[in-house]
Design a protein around this motif. Structure first.
Motif, PDB file in Angstrom:
ATOM      1  N   ILE A 178       0.869  -1.186   0.000  1.00  0.00           N
ATOM      2  CA  ILE A 178       0.000   0.000   0.000  1.00  0.00           C
ATOM      3  C   ILE A 178       0.902   1.231   0.000  1.00  0.00           C
ATOM      4  CG2 ILE A 178      -1.782   1.276   1.235  1.00  0.00           C
ATOM      5  CD1 ILE A 178      -2.659  -1.394   2.466  1.00  0.00           C
ATOM      6  N   LYS A 179       0.729   2.071  -0.964  1.00  0.00           N
ATOM      7  CA  LYS A 179       1.640   3.202  -1.178  1.00  0.00           C
ATOM      8  C   LYS A 179       0.956   4.504  -0.797  1.00  0.00           C
ATOM      9  CE  LYS A 179       4.543   5.334  -4.772  1.00  0.00           C
ATOM     10  NZ  LYS A 179       5.800   5.163  -4.027  1.00  0.00           N
ATOM     11  N   PHE A 180       1.621   5.287   0.048  1.00  0.00           N
ATOM     12  CA  PHE A 180       1.178   6.633   0.391  1.00  0.00           C
ATOM     13  C   PHE A 180       2.024   7.648  -0.368  1.00  0.00           C
ATOM     14  CE2 PHE A 180      -0.147   4.165   4.070  1.00  0.00           C
ATOM     15  CZ  PHE A 180      -1.395   4.690   4.375  1.00  0.00           C
ATOM     16  N   SER A 181       1.439   8.782  -0.660  1.00  0.00           N
ATOM     17  CA  SER A 181       2.220   9.861  -1.251  1.00  0.00           C
ATOM     18  C   SER A 181       3.252  10.353  -0.242  1.00  0.00           C
ATOM     19  CB  SER A 181       1.308  11.015  -1.673  1.00  0.00           C
ATOM     20  OG  SER A 181       0.573  11.497  -0.559  1.00  0.00           O
ATOM     21  N   ARG A 198      -2.563  11.097  -0.922  1.00  0.00           N
ATOM     22  CA  ARG A 198      -2.897  10.135  -1.975  1.00  0.00           C
ATOM     23  C   ARG A 198      -2.474   8.743  -1.530  1.00  0.00           C
ATOM     24  NH1 ARG A 198      -1.173  11.750  -7.921  1.00  0.00           N
ATOM     25  NH2 ARG A 198      -3.224  12.743  -7.947  1.00  0.00           N
ATOM     26  N   VAL A 199      -3.339   7.745  -1.791  1.00  0.00           N
ATOM     27  CA  VAL A 199      -3.101   6.359  -1.381  1.00  0.00           C
ATOM     28  C   VAL A 199      -3.386   5.447  -2.572  1.00  0.00           C
ATOM     29  CG1 VAL A 199      -3.648   4.543   0.290  1.00  0.00           C
ATOM     30  CG2 VAL A 199      -3.851   6.931   0.963  1.00  0.00           C
ATOM     31  N   ASN A 201      -3.225   1.103  -3.943  1.00  0.00           N
ATOM     32  CA  ASN A 201      -3.015  -0.326  -3.731  1.00  0.00           C
ATOM     33  C   ASN A 201      -2.174  -0.843  -4.889  1.00  0.00           C
ATOM     34  OD1 ASN A 201      -3.165  -3.041  -3.091  1.00  0.00           O
ATOM     35  ND2 ASN A 201      -5.275  -3.288  -3.810  1.00  0.00           N
ATOM     36  N   CYS A 210     -11.951  -0.760   3.755  1.00  0.00           N
ATOM     37  CA  CYS A 210     -10.851   0.174   4.009  1.00  0.00           C
ATOM     38  C   CYS A 210     -11.319   1.311   4.921  1.00  0.00           C
ATOM     39  CB  CYS A 210     -10.331   0.751   2.693  1.00  0.00           C
ATOM     40  SG  CYS A 210      -9.636  -0.480   1.584  1.00  0.00           S
ATOM     41  N   LEU A 212      -9.521   4.822   6.545  1.00  0.00           N
ATOM     42  CA  LEU A 212      -8.351   5.686   6.667  1.00  0.00           C
ATOM     43  C   LEU A 212      -8.627   6.751   7.722  1.00  0.00           C
ATOM     44  CD1 LEU A 212      -5.855   6.750   4.101  1.00  0.00           C
ATOM     45  CD2 LEU A 212      -6.867   8.593   5.424  1.00  0.00           C
ATOM     46  N   LEU A 283      -4.136   3.301   7.570  1.00  0.00           N
ATOM     47  CA  LEU A 283      -5.120   2.672   6.691  1.00  0.00           C
ATOM     48  C   LEU A 283      -5.334   1.241   7.158  1.00  0.00           C
ATOM     49  CD1 LEU A 283      -6.903   2.758   4.124  1.00  0.00           C
ATOM     50  CD2 LEU A 283      -4.932   1.857   2.868  1.00  0.00           C
ATOM     51  N   SER A 296      -1.552  -0.278   7.296  1.00  0.00           N
ATOM     52  CA  SER A 296      -0.416   0.414   6.708  1.00  0.00           C
ATOM     53  C   SER A 296      -0.363   1.813   7.286  1.00  0.00           C
ATOM     54  CB  SER A 296      -0.546   0.465   5.185  1.00  0.00           C
ATOM     55  OG  SER A 296       0.609   1.034   4.600  1.00  0.00           O
ATOM     56  N   THR A 298       1.951   5.699   7.794  1.00  0.00           N
ATOM     57  CA  THR A 298       2.982   6.662   7.402  1.00  0.00           C
ATOM     58  C   THR A 298       2.763   7.928   8.229  1.00  0.00           C
ATOM     59  OG1 THR A 298       4.087   7.729   5.536  1.00  0.00           O
ATOM     60  CG2 THR A 298       1.691   7.771   5.550  1.00  0.00           C
TER      61      THR A 298
END
Length: 374
Positions: A178-181, A198-199, A201, A210, A212, A283, A296, A298
């Protein structure tokens, strides 16, 4: 998709390398990769607490320590029971020179040294059974020892194998996809000033349910003068659909409205970089394939929040009619129209005056409280 609704102006692009300018000296509670930077120190009996929850302790071990424990457990049990078999053979007289006489029956056949006892222990525990070293009916205590070895080592194998499977099946690795900006922006959205992240998958397998949320960590002083170093305030995020469970199949943009109910309501373009806070974003989701719950994390510090910028669109439609997520644009931001972010100067002055007056009242109450205690 909301990413395509952003105004495609000719404002200059800002590369994700801007986030690399964050001050390294400022401490963080949560790293960008989601790992805690809090150290637990000076706890009496902490190792006993870890041993009481041995299952979690073994699962949380790093792989190199876990593999070392796995190998050491088997080698130590083989050697320990081998020593006991050797002692039984010594007491029974199986190691004497005349042990091969037709009248003497050893406890374990062909065990005449410590190496032989070790090999018999290994063969018995792993159920190899070469047939060269076998136990006899001569020594009941040797038979009892063999039964005890198999029962004890089977329980150990179940425990070790279970921890291996539990560690492999943990959704921790799934959360890493899972990628966060890297940065957050403050921009106008639907007429509201919003903090935007921004998030995405990174796998095709879906994440369901989900949720957040955010926690604002900053120093807070109560009316009594108590100074709370890491006070936690809830920061609510939403998507355009206002859904409590967003469909995270494509990169999504989450918004937090900076209104009078927001813990970030006093942010301005002038004081943003001077603030001392950390925004932790979490998240929580359920992995569709395993039904395991993953989280996940950050965090963002003021140096990673940019006022008057917006994210570049990442969603487009290909020529064959498929939606495409271009992750080369995922971290890029661009300047927005500065007129959209100019706040009412009179309102801003009133708010600043109110904050200063409130600060003076707090200091006055603190002094009175301290004098009353004296």
């Amino acid at each position: 998709m909301e990413a395509t609704q952003i105004n495609m102006s000719q404002s200059p692009l800002v590369n994700e390398a801007i986030g690399a300018k964050v001050k390294k000296c400022k401490p963080r509670v949560m790293s960008k990769s989601g790992h805690s930077n809090v150290r637990i120190d000076k706890v009496d009996g902490i190792y006993l607490l870890y041993l009481q929850d041995l299952w979690t302790t073994v699962i949380d071990m790093k792989w190199r320590y876990k593999l070392t424990l796995f190998v050491a457990t088997f080698v130590m049990t083989w050697f320990l029971f081998g020593v006991i078999y050797y002692a039984i053979a010594f007491i029974h007289g199986d190691l004497e020179e005349k042990k091969f006489s037709h009248k003497h029956v050893p406890c374990v056949m062909n065990v005449d040294s410590l190496t032989g006892a070790f090999l018999f222990s290994l063969e018995s525990q792993t159920t190899i059974g070469y047939g060269f070293r076998v136990i006899t009916e001569e020594c009941p205590h040797a038979i009892f020892l063999l039964v005890a070895q198999l029962v004890i080592t089977t329980l150990i194998e179940i425990f070790i194998t279970g921890t291996f499977l539990a560690k492999i099946a943990r959704p921790k690795k799934r959360a890493e996809t899972i990628k966060f900006s890297h940065c957050a922006v403050i921009t106008k959205h639907n007429g509201h000033l919003c903090l935007v992240i921004r998030v995405a998958n990174m796998r095709k397998s879906l994440l369901i349910q989900c949720q957040l949320s955010g926690k604002l960590l900053q120093t807070y002083e109560t009316k009594e003068g108590e100074r709370i170093l890491l006070n936690q305030a809830t920061v609510k995020f939403h998507v355009d659909s206002s859904s409590e469970s967003p469909f995270l199949i494509l990169p999504l943009t989450f918004y937090h409205i900076l209104d009078e109910n927001s813990p970030l309501r006093d942010l301005t373009p002038q004081n943003l970089k001077e603030k001392d806070f950390e925004l932790v974003v979490l998240l929580n989701a359920t992995v569709e394939s395993t039904s395991a719950v993953c989280q996940s994390r950050t965090s963002y510090v003021p140096e990673e929040i940019f006022w008057g910028y917006e994210f570049m669109p990442v969603i487009s439609v290909s020529q064959n009619g498929k939606y495409v997520a271009d992750f080369s644009q995922f971290e890029q931001i661009r300047s927005a129209d500065c007129n959209l972010y100019s706040m009412d100067s009179e309102k801003q002055k009133l708010e600043e005056q109110y904050r200063k007056e409130d600060q003076r009242n707090r200091e006055r109450r603190t002094m009175l409280f301290q004098q009353s205690n004296v």
